[in-house]
Design a protein around this motif. Structure first.
Motif, mmCIF file in Angstrom:
data_model
loop_
_atom_site.group_PDB
_atom_site.id
_atom_site.type_symbol
_atom_site.label_atom_id
_atom_site.label_comp_id
_atom_site.label_asym_id
_atom_site.label_seq_id
_atom_site.Cartn_x
_atom_site.Cartn_y
_atom_site.Cartn_z
ATOM 1 N N ALA A 1 7.921 -4.815 -11.395
ATOM 2 C CA ALA A 1 8.984 -4.046 -10.744
ATOM 3 C C ALA A 1 8.495 -2.648 -10.364
ATOM 4 O O ALA A 1 8.838 -2.122 -9.296
ATOM 5 C CB ALA A 1 10.196 -3.955 -11.665
ATOM 6 N N VAL A 2 7.694 -2.039 -11.228
ATOM 7 C CA VAL A 2 7.114 -0.727 -10.908
ATOM 8 C C VAL A 2 6.251 -0.819 -9.655
ATOM 9 O O VAL A 2 6.312 0.051 -8.771
ATOM 10 C CB VAL A 2 6.286 -0.213 -12.100
ATOM 11 N N ALA A 3 5.453 -1.884 -9.571
ATOM 12 C CA ALA A 3 4.588 -2.064 -8.403
ATOM 13 C C ALA A 3 5.407 -2.234 -7.132
ATOM 14 O O ALA A 3 5.125 -1.606 -6.101
ATOM 15 C CB ALA A 3 3.672 -3.269 -8.624
ATOM 16 N N VAL A 4 6.436 -3.095 -7.192
ATOM 17 C CA VAL A 4 7.272 -3.343 -6.012
ATOM 18 C C VAL A 4 8.020 -2.076 -5.603
ATOM 19 O O VAL A 4 8.091 -1.730 -4.416
ATOM 20 C CB VAL A 4 8.267 -4.490 -6.293
ATOM 21 N N PHE A 5 8.568 -1.354 -6.590
ATOM 22 C CA PHE A 5 9.308 -0.126 -6.289
ATOM 23 C C PHE A 5 8.388 0.925 -5.668
ATOM 24 O O PHE A 5 8.774 1.592 -4.687
ATOM 25 C CB PHE A 5 9.941 0.415 -7.566
ATOM 26 N N SER A 6 7.185 1.078 -6.221
ATOM 27 C CA SER A 6 6.236 2.057 -5.683
ATOM 28 C C SER A 6 5.850 1.709 -4.255
ATOM 29 O O SER A 6 5.732 2.589 -3.392
ATOM 30 C CB SER A 6 4.988 2.129 -6.569
ATOM 31 N N ASP A 7 5.653 0.413 -3.997
ATOM 32 C CA ASP A 7 5.310 -0.016 -2.645
ATOM 33 C C ASP A 7 6.478 0.240 -1.693
ATOM 34 O O ASP A 7 6.282 0.728 -0.570
ATOM 35 C CB ASP A 7 4.954 -1.506 -2.659
ATOM 36 N N TYR A 8 7.694 -0.048 -2.130
ATOM 37 C CA TYR A 8 8.879 0.168 -1.299
ATOM 38 C C TYR A 8 9.069 1.644 -0.965
ATOM 39 O O TYR A 8 9.465 1.993 0.155
ATOM 40 C CB TYR A 8 10.102 -0.380 -2.026
ATOM 41 N N MET A 9 8.782 2.519 -1.925
ATOM 42 C CA MET A 9 8.949 3.952 -1.714
ATOM 43 C C MET A 9 7.823 4.569 -0.893
ATOM 44 O O MET A 9 7.871 5.757 -0.578
ATOM 45 C CB MET A 9 9.044 4.668 -3.067
ATOM 46 N N GLY A 10 6.801 3.792 -0.590
ATOM 47 C CA GLY A 10 5.683 4.314 0.174
ATOM 48 C C GLY A 10 4.728 5.166 -0.640
ATOM 49 O O GLY A 10 4.022 6.018 -0.082
ATOM 50 N N TRP A 11 4.696 4.930 -1.951
ATOM 51 C CA TRP A 11 3.845 5.730 -2.833
ATOM 52 C C TRP A 11 2.446 5.146 -2.994
ATOM 53 O O TRP A 11 1.624 5.718 -3.713
ATOM 54 C CB TRP A 11 4.493 5.844 -4.213
ATOM 55 N N LEU A 12 2.196 4.011 -2.377
ATOM 56 C CA LEU A 12 0.898 3.361 -2.520
ATOM 57 C C LEU A 12 0.150 3.375 -1.194
ATOM 58 O O LEU A 12 0.716 3.025 -0.147
ATOM 59 C CB LEU A 12 1.074 1.915 -2.998
ATOM 60 N N VAL A 13 -1.106 3.770 -1.256
ATOM 61 C CA VAL A 13 -1.982 3.737 -0.089
ATOM 62 C C VAL A 13 -3.035 2.661 -0.349
ATOM 63 O O VAL A 13 -3.800 2.756 -1.318
ATOM 64 C CB VAL A 13 -2.660 5.102 0.150
ATOM 65 N N TYR A 14 -3.066 1.629 0.476
ATOM 66 C CA TYR A 14 -3.992 0.529 0.287
ATOM 67 C C TYR A 14 -5.216 0.703 1.181
ATOM 68 O O TYR A 14 -5.104 1.031 2.360
ATOM 69 C CB TYR A 14 -3.327 -0.807 0.624
ATOM 70 N N TYR A 15 -6.396 0.465 0.601
ATOM 71 C CA TYR A 15 -7.639 0.434 1.367
ATOM 72 C C TYR A 15 -8.132 -1.013 1.451
ATOM 73 O O TYR A 15 -8.126 -1.618 2.512
ATOM 74 C CB TYR A 15 -8.677 1.348 0.724
ATOM 75 N N ARG A 16 -8.522 -1.583 0.350
ATOM 76 C CA ARG A 16 -8.839 -3.013 0.275
ATOM 77 C C ARG A 16 -8.001 -3.591 -0.862
ATOM 78 O O ARG A 16 -8.508 -4.111 -1.857
ATOM 79 C CB ARG A 16 -10.335 -3.211 0.020
ATOM 80 N N TRP A 17 -6.707 -3.510 -0.706
ATOM 81 C CA TRP A 17 -5.752 -3.822 -1.780
ATOM 82 C C TRP A 17 -4.459 -4.291 -1.139
ATOM 83 O O TRP A 17 -4.284 -4.211 0.071
ATOM 84 C CB TRP A 17 -5.526 -2.564 -2.620
ATOM 85 N N ASN A 18 -3.527 -4.803 -1.954
ATOM 86 C CA ASN A 18 -2.212 -5.200 -1.440
ATOM 87 C C ASN A 18 -1.212 -5.225 -2.585
ATOM 88 O O ASN A 18 -1.566 -4.964 -3.745
ATOM 89 C CB ASN A 18 -2.282 -6.563 -0.735
ATOM 90 N N LEU A 19 0.037 -5.541 -2.269
ATOM 91 C CA LEU A 19 1.098 -5.513 -3.281
ATOM 92 C C LEU A 19 0.847 -6.535 -4.383
ATOM 93 O O LEU A 19 1.074 -6.255 -5.562
ATOM 94 C CB LEU A 19 2.451 -5.774 -2.612
ATOM 95 N N PHE A 20 0.377 -7.731 -4.012
ATOM 96 C CA PHE A 20 0.123 -8.753 -5.025
ATOM 97 C C PHE A 20 -0.897 -8.272 -6.047
ATOM 98 O O PHE A 20 -0.722 -8.455 -7.260
ATOM 99 C CB PHE A 20 -0.372 -10.037 -4.343
#
Length: 289
Positions: free
Chosen positions: A238-257
């Motif tokens: 849930a923390v991961a999904v919430f952070s992704d929804y809020m735009g707090w994650l910057v992905y380079y070679r990564w994703n939500l999963f």
């Protein structure tokens, strides 16, 4: 290079100590996770968030990455390895507090060398502050050493569980996020320093799970613990999904999963650690009987 030399020396010393087979695997793991927990607490506060001193390690051109590598070397390798070595000597002494003084003096001298050679810089700090923390830290280590080495009496399990949980969650962060593989980073926008911003979010999100483990796991019957760990893993997801929804994650070679796995997999490792600790305690009780 000085950090690598320091790490090499303490690693060789650690290998010599471990080859003597006087410390159990349990003692080594316990000393390591406590060392990481204590070092990371103070380093994160004084170095990253308050900016009282910095580590220009000269291992990266970017000073932010160079400083964070210094934090990783100090918090996750050099200082925890030193604590294991210290526990070996202090636990074998009738006056373990006496062992703390030469270790503290050695680290004070070593910090002066770091300052002289430009591998550490003070912003709002002083050598006397470092000296105080070294003396107090090894003095506290002298108190813990017999408890870590003999398990009689043991360091409280909640302390061990909290330190292990923090260690495994923060190691995951250090490897996959900044500054090692740099596959992603947090960007909640709380700090102007992007490294402090990322590190703060990692600490808070990871330690939420660490605290949940520390509160609920020890009070849960063994048969129901998988359900508790599953619930905590869901909190991590849930923390991961919430952070992704809020735009707090910057992905380079990564994703939500992969971000979800970043929390779920360490929780699974914490569950294995809990089982290992339970089995060790059972054997210790059987041997004492």
């Amino acid at each position: 290079m000085l950090y690598l030399i320091n790490l090499g020396i303490i690693t060789l010393w650690l290998i010599v100590v471990l080859c003597k087979r006087k410390l159990s695997t349990h003692a080594v793991v316990t000393a390591y996770v406590i060392g990481v927990g204590c070092a990371d607490l103070f380093e994160g506060l004084f170095n990253l968030f308050l900016g009282l001193y910095k580590f220009p390690t000269q291992l990266r051109a970017d000073p932010y990455y160079a400083n964070e590598l210094g934090v990783i070397f100090a918090d996750f390798l050099i200082l925890p390895f030193t604590l294991i070595v210290f526990v070996y000597y202090a636990s074998r002494s009738n006056h373990p507090w006496r062992i703390s003084l030469p270790f503290a003096i050695a680290h004070i001298v070593m910090e002066l060398v770091y300052l002289q050679l430009g591998y550490m810089t003070y912003v709002h700090w002083h050598i006397w502050l470092s000296a105080f923390f070294y003396v107090a830290g090894f003095r506290f280590g002298a108190y813990l050493a017999p408890r870590i080495a003999t398990y009689d009496p043991p360091v409280p399990y909640r302390v061990r569980l909290l330190c292990f949980s923090h260690m495994i969650l923060m190691w995951t962060s250090a490897v996959f996020a900044l500054p090692i593989l740099k596959l992603y980073r947090f960007k909640p926008g709380l700090f102007q320093d992007f490294m402090a911003d990322c590190r703060f979010a990692e600490l808070v999100s990871g330690d939420i799970l660490s605290v949940l483990c520390t509160i609920f796991v020890p009070m849960t019957p063994r048969k129901r613990k998988p359900l508790v760990f599953a619930a905590i893993a869901l909190v991590g997801a849930a923390v991961a999904v919430f952070s992704d929804y809020m735009g707090w994650l910057v992905y380079y070679r990564w994703n939500l999963f992969l971000t979800i796995l970043r929390y779920v997999v360490p929780v699974g490792i914490i569950m294995l650690y809990d089982r290992w600790e339970a089995n060790y305690k059972a054997r210790a009780i059987a041997d004492a009987a």
